[in-house]
Design a protein around this motif. Structure first.
Motif, PDB file in Angstrom:
ATOM      1  N   GLY A 122       0.661  -1.219  -0.039  1.00  8.79           N
ATOM      2  CA  GLY A 122      -0.071   0.120  -0.084  1.00  8.79           C
ATOM      3  C   GLY A 122       1.044   1.232   0.160  1.00  8.79           C
ATOM      4  N   ALA A 123       0.330   2.534  -0.129  1.00  3.72           N
ATOM      5  CA  ALA A 123       1.020   3.634  -0.210  1.00  3.72           C
ATOM      6  C   ALA A 123       1.726   3.852   1.042  1.00  3.72           C
ATOM      7  CB  ALA A 123       0.082   4.947  -0.403  1.00  3.72           C
ATOM      8  N   ASP A 124       1.401   3.449   2.290  1.00  2.00           N
ATOM      9  CA  ASP A 124       1.870   3.620   3.602  1.00  2.00           C
ATOM     10  C   ASP A 124       2.900   2.577   3.800  1.00  2.00           C
ATOM     11  OD1 ASP A 124       0.272   1.505   3.729  1.00  2.00           O
ATOM     12  OD2 ASP A 124      -0.970   2.205   5.447  1.00  2.00           O
ATOM     13  N   ARG A 125       3.378   1.925   3.022  1.00  3.16           N
ATOM     14  CA  ARG A 125       4.558   0.900   3.138  1.00  3.16           C
ATOM     15  C   ARG A 125       3.917  -0.014   4.059  1.00  3.16           C
ATOM     16  NH1 ARG A 125       9.828   2.296   2.024  1.00  3.16           N
ATOM     17  NH2 ARG A 125      10.514   1.270   3.893  1.00  3.16           N
ATOM     18  N   ARG A 126       2.753  -0.519   4.104  1.00  2.00           N
ATOM     19  CA  ARG A 126       2.089  -1.607   4.895  1.00  2.00           C
ATOM     20  C   ARG A 126       1.337  -2.456   3.801  1.00  2.00           C
ATOM     21  NH1 ARG A 126       0.576  -1.401   9.908  1.00  2.00           N
ATOM     22  NH2 ARG A 126       1.703   0.529  11.191  1.00  2.00           N
ATOM     23  N   ALA A 127       1.123  -3.728   4.115  1.00  2.00           N
ATOM     24  CA  ALA A 127       0.534  -4.805   3.230  1.00  2.00           C
ATOM     25  C   ALA A 127      -0.332  -5.886   4.302  1.00  2.00           C
ATOM     26  CB  ALA A 127       1.392  -5.644   2.520  1.00  2.00           C
ATOM     27  N   ARG A 128      -1.229  -6.635   3.632  1.00  2.00           N
ATOM     28  CA  ARG A 128      -1.882  -7.644   4.428  1.00  2.00           C
ATOM     29  C   ARG A 128      -1.331  -9.177   3.610  1.00  2.00           C
ATOM     30  NH1 ARG A 128      -4.510  -7.869   8.946  1.00  2.00           N
ATOM     31  NH2 ARG A 128      -6.523  -9.255   8.765  1.00  2.00           N
ATOM     32  N   VAL A 129      -1.036  -9.856   4.559  1.00  2.00           N
ATOM     33  CA  VAL A 129      -0.341 -11.222   4.096  1.00  2.00           C
ATOM     34  C   VAL A 129      -0.978 -12.452   5.076  1.00  2.00           C
ATOM     35  CG1 VAL A 129       1.898 -10.471   3.125  1.00  2.00           C
ATOM     36  CG2 VAL A 129       1.659 -11.327   5.471  1.00  2.00           C
ATOM     37  N   SER A 130      -0.927 -13.358   4.111  1.00  2.00           N
ATOM     38  CA  SER A 130      -1.223 -14.799   4.771  1.00  2.00           C
ATOM     39  C   SER A 130      -0.012 -15.297   5.410  1.00  2.00           C
ATOM     40  CB  SER A 130      -2.198 -15.947   3.892  1.00  2.00           C
ATOM     41  OG  SER A 130      -2.509 -16.875   4.553  1.00  2.00           O
ATOM     42  N   TYR A 131       0.001 -16.055   6.833  1.00  2.00           N
ATOM     43  CA  TYR A 131       1.153 -16.309   7.245  1.00  2.00           C
ATOM     44  C   TYR A 131       0.556 -17.194   8.385  1.00  2.00           C
ATOM     45  CZ  TYR A 131       5.270 -16.494  10.021  1.00  2.00           C
ATOM     46  OH  TYR A 131       6.346 -17.086  10.917  1.00  2.00           O
ATOM     47  N   ARG A 132       0.979 -18.324   8.491  1.00  2.00           N
ATOM     48  CA  ARG A 132       0.609 -19.341   9.405  1.00  2.00           C
ATOM     49  C   ARG A 132      -0.858 -19.554   9.550  1.00  2.00           C
ATOM     50  NH1 ARG A 132       2.449 -18.944  14.948  1.00  2.00           N
ATOM     51  NH2 ARG A 132       2.402 -16.504  14.703  1.00  2.00           N
ATOM     52  N   GLY A 133      -1.703 -19.509   8.553  1.00  2.00           N
ATOM     53  CA  GLY A 133      -3.068 -19.727   8.479  1.00  2.00           C
ATOM     54  C   GLY A 133      -3.958 -18.568   8.804  1.00  2.00           C
ATOM     55  N   GLU A 138      -4.501 -14.145   8.536  1.00  2.00           N
ATOM     56  CA  GLU A 138      -3.840 -12.652   7.887  1.00  2.00           C
ATOM     57  C   GLU A 138      -3.303 -11.844   9.036  1.00  2.00           C
ATOM     58  OE1 GLU A 138      -4.589 -11.843   4.636  1.00  2.00           O
ATOM     59  OE2 GLU A 138      -5.157 -13.784   4.168  1.00  2.00           O
ATOM     60  N   TRP A 139      -2.202 -11.200   8.338  1.00  2.00           N
ATOM     61  CA  TRP A 139      -1.346 -10.684   9.204  1.00  2.00           C
ATOM     62  C   TRP A 139      -1.015  -9.267   8.487  1.00  2.00           C
ATOM     63  CZ3 TRP A 139       1.693 -11.950  13.910  1.00  2.00           C
ATOM     64  CH2 TRP A 139       1.265 -13.216  14.165  1.00  2.00           C
ATOM     65  N   ASP A 140      -0.701  -8.104   9.356  1.00  2.00           N
ATOM     66  CA  ASP A 140      -0.394  -6.728   8.743  1.00  2.00           C
ATOM     67  C   ASP A 140       1.004  -6.805   8.693  1.00  2.00           C
ATOM     68  OD1 ASP A 140      -3.053  -5.312   8.844  1.00  2.00           O
ATOM     69  OD2 ASP A 140      -2.771  -4.976  10.823  1.00  2.00           O
ATOM     70  N   VAL A 141       1.547  -6.369   7.651  1.00  2.00           N
ATOM     71  CA  VAL A 141       3.111  -6.282   7.398  1.00  2.00           C
ATOM     72  C   VAL A 141       3.540  -4.805   7.338  1.00  2.00           C
ATOM     73  CG1 VAL A 141       4.628  -7.109   5.701  1.00  2.00           C
ATOM     74  CG2 VAL A 141       2.851  -8.580   6.257  1.00  2.00           C
ATOM     75  N   GLU A 142       4.634  -4.617   7.445  1.00  2.00           N
ATOM     76  CA  GLU A 142       5.362  -3.242   7.603  1.00  2.00           C
ATOM     77  C   GLU A 142       6.418  -3.336   7.040  1.00  2.00           C
ATOM     78  OE1 GLU A 142       6.285   0.354  10.351  1.00  2.00           O
ATOM     79  OE2 GLU A 142       4.309  -0.347  10.720  1.00  2.00           O
ATOM     80  N   LEU A 173       3.659  -7.720  11.334  1.00  2.00           N
ATOM     81  CA  LEU A 173       5.044  -8.170  11.121  1.00  2.00           C
ATOM     82  C   LEU A 173       5.952  -7.220  10.535  1.00  2.00           C
ATOM     83  CD1 LEU A 173       3.836 -11.480   9.494  1.00  2.00           C
ATOM     84  CD2 LEU A 173       4.616 -11.180  11.847  1.00  2.00           C
ATOM     85  N   ILE A 174       7.144  -6.736  10.850  1.00  2.00           N
ATOM     86  CA  ILE A 174       7.923  -5.752  10.339  1.00  2.00           C
ATOM     87  C   ILE A 174       9.122  -6.544   9.562  1.00  2.00           C
ATOM     88  CG2 ILE A 174       9.648  -4.139  10.875  1.00  2.00           C
ATOM     89  CD1 ILE A 174       6.670  -3.581  12.213  1.00  2.00           C
ATOM     90  N   VAL A 175       9.020  -6.250   8.352  1.00  2.00           N
ATOM     91  CA  VAL A 175       9.859  -7.286   7.413  1.00  2.00           C
ATOM     92  C   VAL A 175      10.841  -6.565   6.658  1.00  2.00           C
ATOM     93  CG1 VAL A 175       8.053  -8.690   6.896  1.00  2.00           C
ATOM     94  CG2 VAL A 175       8.218  -6.790   5.341  1.00  2.00           C
ATOM     95  N   LYS A 176      11.886  -7.166   6.076  1.00  2.00           N
ATOM     96  CA  LYS A 176      12.945  -6.640   5.232  1.00  2.00           C
ATOM     97  C   LYS A 176      12.900  -7.346   4.154  1.00  2.00           C
ATOM     98  CE  LYS A 176      15.868  -4.117   8.523  1.00  2.00           C
ATOM     99  NZ  LYS A 176      17.319  -3.807   9.076  1.00  2.00           N
ATOM    100  N   PRO A 177      13.616  -6.956   2.970  1.00  2.00           N
ATOM    101  CA  PRO A 177      13.789  -7.714   1.861  1.00  2.00           C
ATOM    102  C   PRO A 177      14.932  -8.824   2.066  1.00  2.00           C
ATOM    103  CG  PRO A 177      14.054  -5.596   1.026  1.00  2.00           C
ATOM    104  CD  PRO A 177      14.046  -5.430   2.786  1.00  2.00           C
ATOM    105  N   ARG A 178      14.123  -9.986   1.468  1.00  2.00           N
ATOM    106  CA  ARG A 178      15.145 -11.278   1.677  1.00  2.00           C
ATOM    107  C   ARG A 178      16.616 -10.958   1.115  1.00  2.00           C
ATOM    108  NH1 ARG A 178      13.725 -16.985  -0.813  1.00  2.00           N
ATOM    109  NH2 ARG A 178      14.048 -15.550  -2.808  1.00  2.00           N
ATOM    110  N   GLN A 179      17.512 -11.362   1.632  1.00  2.00           N
ATOM    111  CA  GLN A 179      19.107 -11.137   1.118  1.00  2.00           C
ATOM    112  C   GLN A 179      19.370 -12.597   0.268  1.00  2.00           C
ATOM    113  OE1 GLN A 179      20.776  -8.398   1.557  1.00  2.00           O
ATOM    114  NE2 GLN A 179      19.443  -7.823   2.883  1.00  2.00           N
TER     115      GLN A 179
END
Length: 144
Positions: A98-109, A111-115, A137-143
């Motif tokens: 989203g525009a606010d650097r947030r998203a919604r993902v499915s994780y462990r069955g 829905e979680w907010d992701v930033e 969930l606060i995330v960083k790009p995978r290395q």
């Protein structure tokens, strides 16, 4: 009662107490008490026994503090500690940000907010979880 019995009995009591605390400091003091017992068996006077017990105990504690077992660990933030939150280090896939650097993902069955952490531009892909803030969930790009 022999003075050495008193020293060794106190050392054994401290070892038992050490088993309940989980630190090594009482064990180091118990080593000092055991040294006092050895001094008593050698026939030294009580002041020499006490001085030797204190000296051995202090040296043992100082050596313990310098070892890896005596170092205090910095707890840091519980939210980013993988020993507390088993989700730290896991990966999620984000399809759209989203525009606010947030998203919604499915994780462990569920829905979680992701930033997105840091200043990277939000782009779809795989991300590594680096922190949990509530149910976000606060995330960083995978290395790599």
């Amino acid at each position: 009662m022999q003075p050495s019995y008193v020293w060794f009995s106190l050392a054994v009591l401290l070892i038992i107490a050490e088993l309940t605390t989980g630190t090594f400091y009482l064990l180091m003091v118990a080593l000092g008490l055991a040294a006092g017992g050895v001094a008593a068996m050698a026939g030294l006077a009580f002041p020499a026994q006490a001085a030797l017990a204190a000296l051995v105990g202090v040296i043992a504690i100082l050596l313990l503090r310098r070892s890896r077992f005596g170092k205090t660990r910095r707890a840091g933030s519980v939210a980013s500690n993988p020993d507390v939150n088993l989700d730290i280090g896991e990966e999620v896939s984000v399809a759209q940000w989203g525009a606010d650097r947030r998203a919604r993902v499915s994780y462990r069955g569920a829905e979680w907010d992701v930033e997105l952490a840091g200043d990277q531009p939000p782009a779809p892909g795989r991300f590594r979880i680096v922190e949990l803030r509530g149910n976000t969930l606060i995330v960083k790009p995978r290395q790599g």
